[in-house]
Design a protein around this motif. Structure first.
Motif, mmCIF file in Angstrom:
data_model
loop_
_atom_site.group_PDB
_atom_site.id
_atom_site.type_symbol
_atom_site.label_atom_id
_atom_site.label_comp_id
_atom_site.label_asym_id
_atom_site.label_seq_id
_atom_site.Cartn_x
_atom_site.Cartn_y
_atom_site.Cartn_z
ATOM 1 N N THR A 1 0.892 -1.259 -0.097
ATOM 2 C CA THR A 1 -0.059 0.023 0.087
ATOM 3 C C THR A 1 0.866 1.229 -0.035
ATOM 4 N N ALA A 2 0.320 2.303 -0.627
ATOM 5 C CA ALA A 2 0.791 3.453 -0.365
ATOM 6 C C ALA A 2 -0.039 4.602 -0.136
ATOM 7 N N PHE A 3 0.122 5.442 0.910
ATOM 8 C CA PHE A 3 -0.764 6.406 1.481
ATOM 9 C C PHE A 3 -0.351 8.016 1.487
ATOM 10 N N ALA A 4 -0.953 8.806 1.258
ATOM 11 C CA ALA A 4 -0.601 10.230 1.045
ATOM 12 C C ALA A 4 -1.759 10.841 1.840
ATOM 13 N N LEU A 5 -1.407 11.703 2.997
ATOM 14 C CA LEU A 5 -2.478 12.412 3.933
ATOM 15 C C LEU A 5 -3.173 13.410 3.085
ATOM 16 N N ASP A 6 -2.451 14.204 2.177
ATOM 17 C CA ASP A 6 -2.901 15.487 1.756
ATOM 18 C C ASP A 6 -2.324 15.683 0.349
ATOM 19 N N ARG A 7 -2.778 14.658 -0.656
ATOM 20 C CA ARG A 7 -2.452 14.874 -1.850
ATOM 21 C C ARG A 7 -3.311 15.858 -2.643
ATOM 22 N N PRO B 1 -6.445 19.515 -0.681
ATOM 23 C CA PRO B 1 -5.686 18.293 -0.163
ATOM 24 C C PRO B 1 -6.568 17.268 0.362
ATOM 25 N N THR B 2 -6.202 15.916 -0.085
ATOM 26 C CA THR B 2 -7.185 15.059 0.208
ATOM 27 C C THR B 2 -6.320 13.519 0.246
ATOM 28 N N PRO B 3 -6.829 12.807 1.326
ATOM 29 C CA PRO B 3 -6.290 11.535 1.585
ATOM 30 C C PRO B 3 -6.284 10.833 0.421
ATOM 31 N N TRP B 4 -5.258 9.995 -0.029
ATOM 32 C CA TRP B 4 -4.978 9.293 -1.474
ATOM 33 C C TRP B 4 -4.306 7.986 -1.308
ATOM 34 N N HIS B 5 -4.827 6.992 -1.667
ATOM 35 C CA HIS B 5 -3.968 5.590 -1.541
ATOM 36 C C HIS B 5 -4.124 4.896 -2.633
ATOM 37 N N GLY B 6 -3.226 3.925 -2.549
ATOM 38 C CA GLY B 6 -2.882 2.902 -3.783
ATOM 39 C C GLY B 6 -2.668 1.639 -3.056
ATOM 40 N N ALA C 1 -2.523 -2.870 -9.766
ATOM 41 C CA ALA C 1 -2.542 -1.713 -8.901
ATOM 42 C C ALA C 1 -3.768 -0.914 -8.949
ATOM 43 N N GLU C 2 -4.158 -0.241 -7.911
ATOM 44 C CA GLU C 2 -5.362 0.591 -8.004
ATOM 45 C C GLU C 2 -5.138 1.579 -7.025
ATOM 46 N N VAL C 3 -5.929 2.698 -7.245
ATOM 47 C CA VAL C 3 -5.737 4.093 -6.582
ATOM 48 C C VAL C 3 -7.017 4.559 -6.352
ATOM 49 N N ALA C 4 -7.232 5.556 -5.051
ATOM 50 C CA ALA C 4 -8.466 5.765 -4.525
ATOM 51 C C ALA C 4 -8.398 7.123 -3.780
#
Length: 244
Positions: free
Chosen positions: A167-173, A183-188, A205-208
């Protein structure tokens, strides 16, 4: 080239599990192709098919993703990060501009976060990219960051039971390159690891985006081909030799 002397042991161990040899004479460039589907808009229930090719640098934060979508691939999209600048363009017939993102720090942050999240597809960068900053958050969680000031970006990588990036997660992409940048939480998510020559690579892979009401998956892909070419040997094609 990054030095492993000051790198946390957990980061070096991750590179070793993925099959990355110690840094040598050069840093390879990753090339891959994908097929997949993406949403027209986050609110839409319809998906459009795409075919894409991508190159990813492993000695610096840079990538270039080019896709064709729509009937007969008449619509082209390009998402890129090069020389510290982001780019997002959509054209028809390859020449007619339909959309172009403004060159802003928010765009650069978004592209940097994409690069950091996609280290699973360019694992040589773990040891070769000196622009990356690493932090160990726990036995199954690592943070990687890059950029400074207004473009500083961080992604949290989660590991699966085999110790590979799942998984990959960004709090504020940023969801927009211009105000409001949202800025929004974003994850793959990455799965279906295959052994390509000596390197473990995820093929799915998928991204949300995580919105207040729910997570919205908006992009899915299957990797059709993957290779890591040394600077002196771009023609070498890696072969798939196994599955996870």
């Amino acid at each position: 080239m990054s030095s492993t002397g000051t790198m946390p042991t957990a980061i070096i161990d991750l590179a070793m599990r993925l099959g990355i040899p110690p840094p040598g004479a050069g840093s390879p460039r990753v090339s891959l192709t994908q097929t997949g589907h993406m949403k027209r808009t986050l609110e839409s229930d319809s998906w459009i098919a795409f075919k894409a090719s991508q190159t990813i640098a492993t000695d610096r934060c840079a990538f270039d993703w080019c896709a064709k979508v729509g009937p007969f691939g008449l619509i082209s999209g390009r998402d890129a990060l090069e020389d510290g600048d982001g780019r997002f363009d959509i054209t028809a017939l390859g020449v007619i501009p339909l959309a172009r993102a403004h060159h802003t720090p928010a765009l650069v942050r978004g592209e940097l976060m994409r690069y950091l999240a996609e280290i699973a597809w360019a694992p040589h960068a773990i040891l070769h990219n000196s622009e990356l900053r690493w932090r160990v958050d726990g036995p199954d969680s690592l943070s990687v960051s890059a950029g400074v000031g207004a473009t500083a970006s961080e992604v949290i990588l989660g590991l699966d039971s085999d110790g590979r990036i799942a998984t990959a997660f960004a709090l504020d992409r940023p969801r927009s390159a211009t105000p409001p940048i949202l800025p929004t939480p974003w994850h793959g998510r990455f799965s279906d690891y295959r052994l390509v020559d000596t390197i473990w690579v995820p093929m799915v892979a998928e991204v949300a985006w995580t919105l207040p009401a729910k997570d919205i998956v908006y992009w899915r892909c299957q990797v059709e081909s993957w290779r890591a070419d040394a600077d002196h040997d771009r023609s070498k094609r890696n072969r798939m030799t196994g599955t996870s």
